[in-house]
Design an enzyme around this catalytic site. Structure first.
Site, mmCIF file in Angstrom:
data_model
loop_
_atom_site.group_PDB
_atom_site.id
_atom_site.type_symbol
_atom_site.label_atom_id
_atom_site.label_comp_id
_atom_site.label_asym_id
_atom_site.label_seq_id
_atom_site.Cartn_x
_atom_site.Cartn_y
_atom_site.Cartn_z
ATOM 1 N N ASN A 73 12.359 11.723 -40.395
ATOM 2 C CA ASN A 73 11.548 12.833 -40.905
ATOM 3 C C ASN A 73 10.884 12.613 -42.257
ATOM 4 O OD1 ASN A 73 12.226 14.395 -38.589
ATOM 5 N ND2 ASN A 73 14.239 14.719 -39.485
ATOM 6 N N THR A 74 11.015 11.424 -42.827
ATOM 7 C CA THR A 74 10.261 11.074 -44.036
ATOM 8 C C THR A 74 9.352 9.922 -43.653
ATOM 9 O OG1 THR A 74 12.013 11.794 -45.536
ATOM 10 C CG2 THR A 74 10.447 10.207 -46.420
ATOM 11 N N ASN A 92 16.109 18.080 -35.203
ATOM 12 C CA ASN A 92 15.763 18.540 -36.551
ATOM 13 C C ASN A 92 14.660 17.698 -37.157
ATOM 14 O OD1 ASN A 92 16.628 17.016 -39.261
ATOM 15 N ND2 ASN A 92 18.034 16.362 -37.622
ATOM 16 N N LYS A 143 22.833 3.140 -43.794
ATOM 17 C CA LYS A 143 22.859 3.921 -42.542
ATOM 18 C C LYS A 143 21.612 3.608 -41.725
ATOM 19 C CE LYS A 143 23.376 8.606 -40.683
ATOM 20 N NZ LYS A 143 23.781 9.973 -40.967
ATOM 21 N N PHE A 169 14.683 16.063 -45.502
ATOM 22 C CA PHE A 169 15.421 15.889 -46.765
ATOM 23 C C PHE A 169 15.181 17.053 -47.731
ATOM 24 C CE2 PHE A 169 15.313 10.902 -46.605
ATOM 25 C CZ PHE A 169 16.249 10.917 -45.578
ATOM 26 N N ASN A 176 21.957 7.254 -37.086
ATOM 27 C CA ASN A 176 21.269 8.506 -37.376
ATOM 28 C C ASN A 176 20.775 9.132 -36.057
ATOM 29 O OD1 ASN A 176 19.688 10.512 -38.839
ATOM 30 N ND2 ASN A 176 19.752 9.099 -40.558
ATOM 31 N N SER A 220 16.287 8.110 -41.478
ATOM 32 C CA SER A 220 15.847 9.431 -41.029
ATOM 33 C C SER A 220 14.435 9.345 -40.471
ATOM 34 C CB SER A 220 15.866 10.422 -42.195
ATOM 35 O OG SER A 220 15.163 11.584 -41.819
HETATM 36 C C1 FMN Z 1 20.335 19.285 -38.944
HETATM 37 C C2 FMN Z 1 20.648 17.838 -39.231
HETATM 38 C C3 FMN Z 1 20.364 17.322 -40.478
HETATM 39 C C4 FMN Z 1 20.653 15.991 -40.761
HETATM 40 N N1 FMN Z 1 20.388 15.500 -42.008
HETATM 41 C C5 FMN Z 1 20.719 14.229 -42.301
HETATM 42 C C6 FMN Z 1 20.511 13.724 -43.615
HETATM 43 O O1 FMN Z 1 20.046 14.423 -44.522
HETATM 44 N N2 FMN Z 1 20.846 12.426 -43.849
HETATM 45 C C7 FMN Z 1 21.382 11.612 -42.884
HETATM 46 O O2 FMN Z 1 21.686 10.452 -43.160
HETATM 47 N N3 FMN Z 1 21.601 12.077 -41.641
HETATM 48 C C8 FMN Z 1 21.286 13.354 -41.335
HETATM 49 N N4 FMN Z 1 21.527 13.820 -40.074
HETATM 50 C C9 FMN Z 1 22.064 12.909 -39.045
HETATM 51 C C10 FMN Z 1 23.586 13.022 -38.909
HETATM 52 O O3 FMN Z 1 24.233 12.663 -40.101
HETATM 53 C C11 FMN Z 1 24.086 12.110 -37.761
HETATM 54 O O4 FMN Z 1 23.825 10.753 -38.100
HETATM 55 C C12 FMN Z 1 23.417 12.416 -36.419
HETATM 56 O O5 FMN Z 1 23.228 13.808 -36.253
HETATM 57 C C13 FMN Z 1 24.223 11.883 -35.217
HETATM 58 O O6 FMN Z 1 25.509 12.467 -35.168
HETATM 59 P P1 FMN Z 1 25.890 13.729 -34.210
HETATM 60 O O7 FMN Z 1 25.406 13.381 -32.834
HETATM 61 O O8 FMN Z 1 27.372 13.872 -34.329
HETATM 62 O O9 FMN Z 1 25.150 14.900 -34.773
HETATM 63 C C14 FMN Z 1 21.237 15.160 -39.764
HETATM 64 C C15 FMN Z 1 21.523 15.690 -38.509
HETATM 65 C C16 FMN Z 1 21.251 17.021 -38.232
HETATM 66 C C17 FMN Z 1 21.581 17.563 -36.870
#
Ligand code: FMN
Length: 374
Positions: free
Chosen positions: A203-204, A138, A241, A142, A270, A201
């Protein structure tokens, strides 16, 4: 016994009823795959919120799906979690459905990332599936309506434990980044069960540079102070985080800083910007473009970072482990490696609404088996 003659099957994901397996995997998931990933997310999330809002349905789901027993409960951050399985940030960015998600059995839900100002995020498409890896990529960026908007919902009384994850508005210059986090912290602090400073993240632009200690230090100090100011009677737990892509020494440095500032904990990790070790073919991966990779490919590093944090800080920090968890065994392994709580995101997308119950039940069983042995 074969799957067809059995009311339940035991898979690598734990025990699940035949109905769950058949309905979600064979029927719902293939239909959702017909839609772009972000549209499928909106559709399922809207349906869940609508369904849980039917009078009586939310409490009924909660009774059926929430594991909340003596052996499943966890005390941490001054709270009592019904079970240690949380939904990670990013699923409910605007805090619009945390009660519905809680009724699916999550022990807690982290909303956000919320930024000081509303922003639309990156252009679509910005969310991609890699089914062969059960992973996602992704670059949402944000997208959210801002912390002021979310507070209108967060201030309502709620049954689900809600963490609030805050990040930096993209349009804000670097010199105002701290003020942007502080404005969100002041808004959400009084209503959050815990607050997370997200500096991880991908992406910023420039956000992850805030993980460097010289930048993290003033940021954490300012958010800490803001929370004390707006919530003088209740101490709001504060966590940070971090990314899986930090070098080991930087993980240590974040742990040291968290201890120095009396932070309550660290959420690790993350998504990753790395792309190695994937089963999906290279062109499929390349077509997704830039962004954070989540799911099983991040599992190994998320566990490594957790162990590193635990070695450094012992039990002085609450560690929330996230990244690639799909099974109760994996969740339990994180708890044994020092995590107090765990979170999932990608596995919830691939496995569907019964995942939280399956994980919480499995972990409670593993914990009690370990207790009996010990
Ligand atoms: C579509 C998507 C959007 C995410 N948006 C955020 C976010 O806004 N803030 C954040 O701290 N992590 C975000 N994450 C990261 C997740 O909270 C998590 O840390 C990461 O996906 C690893 O866990 P997983 O393997 O169980 O997905 C996002 C992940 C995905 C897949």
């Amino acid at each position: 016994m074969s799957e067809s003659t059995n009311a339940s099957e035991t898979t690598r994901y734990g025990r699940r009823s035949a109905v769950e397996g058949t309905v979600y995997r064979a029927l719902i998931r293939p239909l959702l795959y017909l839609l772009p990933a972000e549209a499928a997310h909106h559709l399922t999330f809207t349906f869940l919120r609508w369904f849980a809002a039917i009078p009586g349905v939310g409490p009924w789901l909660r009774r059926m799906l929430l594991v909340d027993t003596e052996r499943s409960r966890v005390r941490a951050l001054g709270l009592e979690f019904p079970n240690p399985i949380g939904l990670a940030a990013g699923f409910d960015k605007d805090a619009i459905g945390y009660e519905a998600l809680g009724s699916l059995g999550f022990g807690f839900v982290e909303v956000g990332t919320l930024t000081g100002q509303p922003q639309s995020g990156n252009p679509k498409p910005r969310l991609f599936r890699l089914p062969r890896d059960r992973a996602l990529i992704n670059r949402m960026g944000f997208n959210n309506h801002g912390s002021a908007d979310a507070v209108r919902r967060l201030r309502r009384p709620h049954r689900t434990i809600v963490g609030v994850n805050i990040g930096r508005t993209k349009a804000v210059p670097e010199s105002e980044a701290i003020a942007d986090y502080v404005s969100s912290a002041k808004r959400v602090g009084p209503f959050a069960d815990y607050v997370v400073v997200n500096v991880s993240s991908p992406n910023t632009p420039g956000l992850r540079d805030l993980q460097a200690t010289e930048k993290l230090r003033p940021l954490l100090a300012a958010v800490h102070e803001a929370l004390n100011e707006v919530s003088p009677t209740r101490r709001v737990p504060l966590l940070v985080k971090i990314a899986p892509d930090l070098a080991d020494e930087d993980v240590d440095a974040v742990a040291d800083l968290a201890l120095e500032f009396g932070l309550d904990g660290v959420i690790a990790t993350n998504t990753t910007v790395r792309r190695d070790g994937l089963q999906s073919n290279a062109s499929e991966v390349a077509r997704c473009g830039a962004g954070g990779l989540s799911g099983p490919p991040v599992e190994h590093r998320a566990l490594e970072v957790l162990k590193r944090l635990h070695d450094r800080a012992g039990d002085r920090l609450v560690l929330i482990s996230v990244g690639g968890i799909e099974t109760a065994d994996q969740a339990w392994a994180r708890i044994q490696a020092g995590a107090t709580l765990v979170q999932v995101y990608t596995a919830f997308v691939y496995e569907g609404p019964f995942l939280p119950k399956r994980l919480a039940t499995g972990v409670a069983e593993l914990a009690s088996a370990a207790g009996f042995q010990g």
